[in-house]
Design a protein around this motif. Structure first.
Motif, mmCIF file in Angstrom:
data_model
loop_
_atom_site.group_PDB
_atom_site.id
_atom_site.type_symbol
_atom_site.label_atom_id
_atom_site.label_comp_id
_atom_site.label_asym_id
_atom_site.label_seq_id
_atom_site.Cartn_x
_atom_site.Cartn_y
_atom_site.Cartn_z
ATOM 1 N N GLN A 1 3.622 9.324 13.646
ATOM 2 C CA GLN A 1 2.215 8.939 13.726
ATOM 3 C C GLN A 1 2.068 7.466 13.355
ATOM 4 O O GLN A 1 2.443 7.060 12.252
ATOM 5 N N PRO A 2 1.534 6.639 14.257
ATOM 6 C CA PRO A 2 1.373 5.223 13.920
ATOM 7 C C PRO A 2 0.222 4.993 12.949
ATOM 8 O O PRO A 2 -0.727 5.776 12.881
ATOM 9 N N ASN A 3 0.327 3.907 12.214
ATOM 10 C CA ASN A 3 -0.715 3.474 11.292
ATOM 11 C C ASN A 3 -0.834 1.955 11.413
ATOM 12 O O ASN A 3 0.167 1.256 11.335
ATOM 13 N N VAL A 4 -2.032 1.476 11.632
ATOM 14 C CA VAL A 4 -2.283 0.033 11.656
ATOM 15 C C VAL A 4 -3.284 -0.254 10.548
ATOM 16 O O VAL A 4 -4.334 0.380 10.462
ATOM 17 N N SER A 5 -2.935 -1.222 9.722
ATOM 18 C CA SER A 5 -3.733 -1.497 8.543
ATOM 19 C C SER A 5 -3.957 -2.999 8.384
ATOM 20 O O SER A 5 -3.003 -3.773 8.475
ATOM 21 N N ILE A 23 -0.152 3.989 2.221
ATOM 22 C CA ILE A 23 0.352 4.548 3.478
ATOM 23 C C ILE A 23 1.378 3.605 4.097
ATOM 24 O O ILE A 23 2.445 4.038 4.542
ATOM 25 N N SER A 24 1.085 2.316 4.102
ATOM 26 C CA SER A 24 2.042 1.348 4.645
ATOM 27 C C SER A 24 3.347 1.404 3.859
ATOM 28 O O SER A 24 4.439 1.427 4.446
ATOM 29 N N ALA A 25 3.268 1.426 2.528
ATOM 30 C CA ALA A 25 4.470 1.458 1.689
ATOM 31 C C ALA A 25 5.264 2.744 1.935
ATOM 32 O O ALA A 25 6.493 2.703 2.069
ATOM 33 N N ARG A 26 4.577 3.871 2.010
ATOM 34 C CA ARG A 26 5.266 5.147 2.260
ATOM 35 C C ARG A 26 5.950 5.132 3.623
ATOM 36 O O ARG A 26 7.101 5.528 3.772
ATOM 37 N N ASN A 27 5.234 4.649 4.649
ATOM 38 C CA ASN A 27 5.812 4.609 5.987
ATOM 39 C C ASN A 27 7.035 3.693 6.055
ATOM 40 O O ASN A 27 8.025 4.016 6.703
#
Length: 158
Positions: A26-30, A52-56
């Motif tokens: 699942q992509p995440n853009v932050s 979320i960025s750190a976990r990904n």
């Protein structure tokens, strides 16, 4: 890899956008407000509110970071591999230095997301490509200022 042109657009960009992906794909853009080009091969991003960025990144280190000067409508896309450097790590303050200079005491930086850049690509508004004879940086700035309903501030004369 990151030349003066990349550095100049980065300097004029208020935010960058960091794209990551989780374990399920699942992509995440932050958006990231506190970030800097650390050297010719690395970008650093402050983990202020980025769990979320750190976990990904811990699961999949491949990332994409983009930034655009919204008035000129040009920017860059940086692709690379990221890692998290925590405050307890010996190298933390070396990577955090440019970020701490930006935030001062305003935010606590939990860790630094260090991106080793592997490729750099230009981002340009479609007008530059489809209407090259009519599109200049000045015309794009004027259009953006109308679109954002802003006016230039006159600089104080000496």
């Amino acid at each position: 890899m990151m030349d003066d042109a990349v550095r100049e657009v980065a300097r004029r960009s208020v935010l960058c956008w960091l794209a990551t992906v989780d374990a399920e794909g699942q992509p995440n853009v932050s958006p990231k407000e506190v970030w800097a080009i650390a050297d010719d091969q690395h970008v650093v991003v402050a983990h202020i509110a980025s769990p979320i960025s750190a976990r990904n990144i811990a699961q999949h280190p491949q990332v994409c970071l983009s930034f655009v000067d919204v008035f000129v409508q040009k920017g860059f896309k940086l692709v690379g591999r990221a890692r998290e450097v925590r405050a307890a790590d010996p190298e933390f303050f070396a990577w955090a230095a440019p970020l701490l200079a930006i935030v001062g005491q305003r935010f606590a930086i939990h860790s630094v997301l260090v991106i080793q850049v592997q490729s750099v690509a230009a981002i340009v508004a479609p007008s530059y490509r489809f209407y090259p004879d009519d599109t200049t940086e000045a015309s794009q700035v004027a259009s953006a200022m109308r679109g954002y309903n802003v006016q230039a501030v006159e600089k104080d004369k000496p």
